[in-house]
Write an enzyme that holds these catalytic residues in place. Sequence first.
Site, PDB file in Angstrom:
ATOM      1  N   ASP A  11      22.737  30.988 -29.119  1.00 45.37           N
ATOM      2  CA  ASP A  11      21.347  31.787 -28.216  1.00 45.37           C
ATOM      3  C   ASP A  11      21.121  32.812 -28.748  1.00 45.37           C
ATOM      4  OD1 ASP A  11      23.256  33.052 -26.701  1.00 45.37           O
ATOM      5  OD2 ASP A  11      23.219  32.282 -24.471  1.00 45.37           O
ATOM      6  N   ASN A  58      25.622  35.730 -12.304  1.00 49.48           N
ATOM      7  CA  ASN A  58      24.805  34.908 -11.944  1.00 49.48           C
ATOM      8  C   ASN A  58      25.628  33.568 -11.931  1.00 49.48           C
ATOM      9  OD1 ASN A  58      23.653  33.699 -13.890  1.00 49.48           O
ATOM     10  ND2 ASN A  58      21.421  34.469 -13.432  1.00 49.48           N
ATOM     11  N   HIS A  71      25.124  32.089 -14.957  1.00 53.28           N
ATOM     12  CA  HIS A  71      24.158  31.317 -16.171  1.00 53.28           C
ATOM     13  C   HIS A  71      25.748  31.050 -17.223  1.00 53.28           C
ATOM     14  CE1 HIS A  71      23.382  35.560 -17.957  1.00 53.28           C
ATOM     15  NE2 HIS A  71      24.125  35.000 -19.105  1.00 53.28           N
ATOM     16  N   GLU A 106      20.077  29.636 -17.092  1.00 57.08           N
ATOM     17  CA  GLU A 106      19.847  30.692 -15.978  1.00 57.08           C
ATOM     18  C   GLU A 106      19.960  29.690 -14.986  1.00 57.08           C
ATOM     19  OE1 GLU A 106      20.254  34.156 -16.090  1.00 57.08           O
ATOM     20  OE2 GLU A 106      18.931  34.630 -17.180  1.00 57.08           O
TER      21      GLU A 106
HETATM   22  C1  GLP Z   1      25.151  36.632 -21.903  1.00 58.27           C
HETATM   23  C2  GLP Z   1      24.868  35.598 -22.666  1.00 58.27           C
HETATM   24  C3  GLP Z   1      25.999  34.590 -22.273  1.00 58.27           C
HETATM   25  C4  GLP Z   1      27.152  35.226 -21.739  1.00 58.27           C
HETATM   26  C5  GLP Z   1      26.995  36.339 -21.200  1.00 58.27           C
HETATM   27  C6  GLP Z   1      28.354  36.679 -20.388  1.00 58.27           C
HETATM   28  O1  GLP Z   1      24.235  36.932 -20.777  1.00 58.27           O
HETATM   29  N1  GLP Z   1      24.221  35.101 -23.509  1.00 58.27           N
HETATM   30  O2  GLP Z   1      26.775  33.763 -23.192  1.00 58.27           O
HETATM   31  O3  GLP Z   1      28.173  34.207 -21.746  1.00 58.27           O
HETATM   32  O4  GLP Z   1      26.052  37.720 -21.732  1.00 58.27           O
HETATM   33  O5  GLP Z   1      28.552  38.287 -21.093  1.00 58.27           O
HETATM   34  P1  GLP Z   1      29.194  39.015 -21.370  1.00 58.27           P
HETATM   35  O6  GLP Z   1      30.786  38.570 -22.274  1.00 58.27           O
HETATM   36  O7  GLP Z   1      29.888  39.890 -21.917  1.00 58.27           O
HETATM   37  O8  GLP Z   1      29.905  39.286 -19.826  1.00 58.27           O
END
Ligand code: GLP
Length: 242
Positions: free
Chosen positions: A67, A135, A137, A142
Site C-alpha cells: 500500500d 482494528n 485491517h 479497513e
Molecule cells: C498500516 C499499514 C499496514 C500495517 C499496519 C500496522 O496501517 N498499512 O500494512 O500492517 O499499519 O502497522 P504497525 O506494524 O506499525 O503496527
Amino acid sequence: MKIIIVKDYEKVSDKAFEIMKEVVSGNPEAVLGLATGTTPLGLYARMIADHEENGTSYARVKAANLDEYAGVGKDNPNSYAYFMRKNLFDKIDIKLENTHIENGMALNADAECKRYAELLANMPRDIQVLGIGSNGHIAFNEPGTPFDSVTHTVELAESTVRDNARLFDRIEDVPRKAFTMGLSEIMQAKKILILATGANKADAVYGMIRGEVTEQLPASILRKHPDCVLICDEAAGSRLKN
Ligand code: GLP
C-alpha cells in the site's frame, strides 16, 4: 492457520526471518510481497544482516508492496516507497526496478489501481508479509472491505489515522486516503506470514483466530488460506491462551 507464539518482538523477527530465508534461498527469483509499519522492521534488519554477512542475494528477486498513501510522493520521507528504500531496498542488492508499489501521486487513481492490479496478476507472490492493524485491517483494507477486492483507493478509518500518527509530526499531517492491494490479491500469495506484536494487537489477533470469518475483520480472511502462518509475541497472543 498455523500459530506460533514466541516471547517477544526479537523472537518474532527471528522466526519470520527463518521462513523468509527459506523462501529466498530456495528460489533466487522469488517474488516477495512486502509490508510497511514498525512490525516487519526486525525482519528487514535480519535480511540486511544476512545479506551482509552471508551474501544472500536479492539480485533476481522481485518485490511488490501492499500500500501507499495517496498524495505522497516516493521521495517524501512519509511515503511507504521511501520507507522501503530506507529500511530494506537500499541495504540489499535488490534492483530498484524490480520493486513495485502504488504511485501515491498518480493523477488518475482508477488508472493507477488498474495498472497495479495488472502488475500483481503478472507477478504472483511466493510469500506475502503482513502486519495487522489494531482494528483487524491488513494492508489498508479497513473493516467492511469486500473479500473479493482488488487494488483500490480507500478512506482511512479514524482509528488507523490515530494509530499511524505516531510516525508523523502532527496528526493533521497523516494522509486520509491511500492506495491498497485488495484482499483477493493478498490471498493469491503462495504463502502468507502475518506478524503481530504488542498488547494493542491482542484484540485483533483474537478476533482473527477465534472470531467469525467476516469482512468486518479483514484479517479473518486469512483463515481461508492454505498456507498462512501467524507469528506473534506473548502480548499480541495473550487472549489466545484462555
Ligand atoms: C498500516 C499499514 C499496514 C500495517 C499496519 C500496522 O496501517 N498499512 O500494512 O500492517 O499499519 O502497522 P504497525 O506494524 O506499525 O503496527
